[in-house]
Design a protein around this motif. Structure first.
Motif, PDB file in Angstrom:
ATOM      1  N   SER A  13       0.826  -1.209   0.000  1.00  0.00           N
ATOM      2  CA  SER A  13       0.000   0.000   0.000  1.00  0.00           C
ATOM      3  C   SER A  13       0.859   1.257   0.000  1.00  0.00           C
ATOM      4  O   SER A  13       0.510   2.257  -0.647  1.00  0.00           O
ATOM      5  CB  SER A  13      -0.917  -0.006   1.223  1.00  0.00           C
ATOM      6  N   LEU A  14       1.979   1.242   0.709  1.00  0.00           N
ATOM      7  CA  LEU A  14       2.864   2.398   0.703  1.00  0.00           C
ATOM      8  C   LEU A  14       3.528   2.572  -0.663  1.00  0.00           C
ATOM      9  O   LEU A  14       3.719   3.706  -1.130  1.00  0.00           O
ATOM     10  CB  LEU A  14       3.912   2.257   1.801  1.00  0.00           C
ATOM     11  N   ARG A  15       3.867   1.466  -1.318  1.00  0.00           N
ATOM     12  CA  ARG A  15       4.419   1.573  -2.681  1.00  0.00           C
ATOM     13  C   ARG A  15       3.384   2.151  -3.635  1.00  0.00           C
ATOM     14  O   ARG A  15       3.714   2.954  -4.521  1.00  0.00           O
ATOM     15  CB  ARG A  15       4.891   0.206  -3.156  1.00  0.00           C
ATOM     16  N   ASP A  16       2.120   1.746  -3.450  1.00  0.00           N
ATOM     17  CA  ASP A  16       1.051   2.281  -4.296  1.00  0.00           C
ATOM     18  C   ASP A  16       0.911   3.788  -4.122  1.00  0.00           C
ATOM     19  O   ASP A  16       0.443   4.482  -5.044  1.00  0.00           O
ATOM     20  CB  ASP A  16      -0.285   1.607  -3.970  1.00  0.00           C
ATOM     21  N   LEU A  17       1.316   4.311  -2.980  1.00  0.00           N
ATOM     22  CA  LEU A  17       1.274   5.752  -2.756  1.00  0.00           C
ATOM     23  C   LEU A  17       2.503   6.456  -3.305  1.00  0.00           C
ATOM     24  O   LEU A  17       2.624   7.681  -3.183  1.00  0.00           O
ATOM     25  CB  LEU A  17       1.156   6.038  -1.250  1.00  0.00           C
ATOM     26  N   GLY A  18       3.427   5.691  -3.903  1.00  0.00           N
ATOM     27  CA  GLY A  18       4.594   6.272  -4.544  1.00  0.00           C
ATOM     28  C   GLY A  18       5.856   6.277  -3.713  1.00  0.00           C
ATOM     29  O   GLY A  18       6.863   6.872  -4.119  1.00  0.00           O
ATOM     30  N   HIS A  19       5.850   5.596  -2.580  1.00  0.00           N
ATOM     31  CA  HIS A  19       7.029   5.577  -1.712  1.00  0.00           C
ATOM     32  C   HIS A  19       7.955   4.416  -2.070  1.00  0.00           C
ATOM     33  O   HIS A  19       7.499   3.374  -2.559  1.00  0.00           O
ATOM     34  CB  HIS A  19       6.610   5.473  -0.249  1.00  0.00           C
TER      35      HIS A  19
END
Length: 551
Positions: A13-19
């Motif tokens: 989910s954090l990767r999906d936010l661009g992190h």
């Protein structure tokens, strides 16, 4: 942002936010965080450690990381006694329990926010094709007597399917094939099971927990109960209404999809991170918090640790009052009476830390355990002098322990939930522990028994201890209907269906014998204040052998 997750659950989910996310799964025990990061060369802007249940992971060297650090406290209700120290090594602590935000703040953590657990996108199976009316899945063992009573009640009363050791995927499949999932929590907390069952659209009967209404709407998305009679009443109510039950389960599932998925938690985490200041302990304070964490876990037998390493760390900080208390606890835990006596004598001779409540209370009570009544009194009197209080008479060792308990209660340190106190191994560190020491010193003092029960009455998950205390009081005051009322209600909260009703019936008869109809009226008025749904009153009014159905 570059984010390092230690035992994290929100990586995707954090990767999906661009992190950019690095996920690390350290082995149980103490891990140097810099060594864990070194192979990847990753330099995080944010580190988030999620508490692991079972085998603990403790990070060393956090103070050397130049980034924001967050600890996600999963079991705050059982582990706050060590999270209060470990959390100081982070800039903020997130807790799965909304009502623990203020409690953790009161324990000295400067930045705390709620980050509840989450559910998943699970398929919905229509209730007509589900194979089980009722199921429960959770660990049941000697350390969880209330859950054993809960499970026995479900089996005997409703022929529910109860599973203790299902693999995770099989547990989720069971929830997806069950219409109604009664839930039980250890200490009134909001647990994983609520989200797991709601994700599958099962109707969850959850304990009436603080903060629940912030997550699900009681009466629309979940049902709640406060004792076994309410649980029995609500189970029968919903089992007789399958269409309404399915509608409520669907509404809970919709709430999960709208508010309680990993993506929601990732976004909430990052919103909180944006406003964080740098408050993590540094220098000697960081070393103190780290070694006190190790001591907490050593005493609680939650982690296999080197006692020598803990002792050396505290000795290097012995000019700090918290470290002095830690050394007392360590000597006490290992039964090193000469070492403990030498430490206490040195503190007294040098008037070190005079007026520090925790030092004086811990030293005084440790002296009691050494049968050094003279020394125990000296610490009491020096504390009162140093804090400007007038002299006070001390009648006996139990009275001294009770006085320290009262002082700890005034500071808000009533009980270390999750810490199983043993007066033979643990130096008292809370009002409850000081009272229990007093009880061992004066086992026939019923006033102490009442004091312990009064303290515990404000907490969930301590019903077994309260039953023992109230039963002891009842033996000496059999005609006290108010005492019988409390005993009956605690039995009901401990899922003792028949025992609770029988105690209440006896209490009602005692009230009748003491003051006739006026006594019964007083009994019923007192009961109604503790029974807002009326389930207990209805069951008590029913003829023997009948089943009461409300609604």
């Amino acid at each position: 942002m570059r984010i390092c997750l230690i035992n994290g659950q929100l990586g995707s989910s954090l990767r999906d936010l661009g992190h950019e996310v690095l996920e690390i799964l350290p082995a149980p025990g103490v891990t140097d965080v810099r060594a864990a990061l070194e192979p990847s060369g990753f330099r995080p802007d944010l580190l988030v450690q999620t508490e692991v249940l079972g085998a603990r992971v403790i990070l060393a060297g956090l103070e050397h990381l130049d980034c924001l650090k967050v600890f996600w406290s999963i079991d705050s209700h059982l582990n706050a006694f060590w999270h209060a120290h470990y959390g100081r090594l982070f800039d903020a602590v997130a807790t799965t329990q909304p009502d623990w935000v203020s409690r953790l703040g009161d324990l000295g953590l400067p930045q705390v926010f709620a980050l509840p657990w989450f559910g998943s996108v699970a398929p919905f199976k229509p209730f007509a094709s589900r194979g089980h009316d009722m199921s429960f899945c959770g660990r049941i063992g000697p350390s969880r007597p209330l859950r054993r009573q809960f499970a026995d009640f479900l089996r005997q009363r409703f022929a529910a399917r109860v599973e203790e050791n299902l693999p995770y995927e099989q547990m989720l499949a069971l929830f997806g094939d069950t219409r109604i999932v009664p839930n039980e929590s250890i200490a009134g907390e909001i647990n994983f099971r609520l989200f797991e069952a709601a994700s599958h659209g099962s109707l969850v009967l959850n304990p009436r927990s603080a903060g629940l209404e912030e997550l699900f709407e009681p009466g629309r998305e979940v049902e709640t109960y406060a004792n076994v009679l309410e649980l029995d009443d609500r189970l029968r109510h919903w089992l007789a209404r399958p269409a309404e039950m399915e509608r409520m389960g669907l509404q809970a599932r919709e709430r999960v999809l709208a508010c309680h998925l990993p993506a929601h938690r990732a976004r909430k985490l990052m919103r909180h991170v944006e406003g964080l200041g740098r408050t993590a302990a540094q220098g000697r304070t960081a070393a103190l918090m780290f070694h006190l964490t190790l001591l907490d876990l050593l005493e609680a037998e939650r982690l296999d640790l080197s006692a020598q390493a803990v002792a050396e760390g505290l000795l290097a900080l012995r000019d700090m009052p918290e470290a002095a208390v830690g050394l007392m606890r360590l000597h006490f835990y290992f039964g090193d009476k000469p070492g403990l006596l030498s430490l206490l004598e040195g503190i007294l001779a040098g008037e070190r830390f005079a007026g520090d409540h925790d030092v004086d209370a811990s030293a005084s009570l440790a002296a009691l355990a050494l049968d050094r009544w003279d020394m125990a009194r000296l610490f009491w009197h020096r504390h009162r002098r140093a804090t400007g209080q007038p002299p006070a008479l001390l009648e006996d060792p139990a009275g001294l322990a009770r006085s320290w308990a009262a002082a700890w209660a005034r500071t808000g340190r009533e009980i270390r939930l999750g810490m199983v106190y043993d007066s033979s191994r643990h130096a008292p560190q809370s009002a409850f522990e000081a009272l229990m020491l007093a009880h061992t010193l004066a086992p026939k003092d019923l006033g102490l028994v009442r004091a312990v029960d009064s303290l515990l009455s404000g907490y969930s998950g301590v019903e077994e201890a309260r039953l023992a205390l109230l039963s002891e009081l009842s033996l000496h005051d059999r005609n006290n209907w108010r005492l019988g009322l409390r005993l009956g209600l605690v039995n009901l909260r401990a899922f003792r269906f028949q025992e609770g009703l029988e105690e209440l019936q006896v209490a009602r008869e005692c009230a009748r014998q003491s003051a006739g109809d006026a006594g019964v009226a007083r009994f019923l008025a007192a009961l109604s204040r503790e029974d807002p749904t009326g389930a207990v009153q209805a069951a008590l009014a029913a003829p023997p052998g009948t089943t009461v159905l409300n609604g």
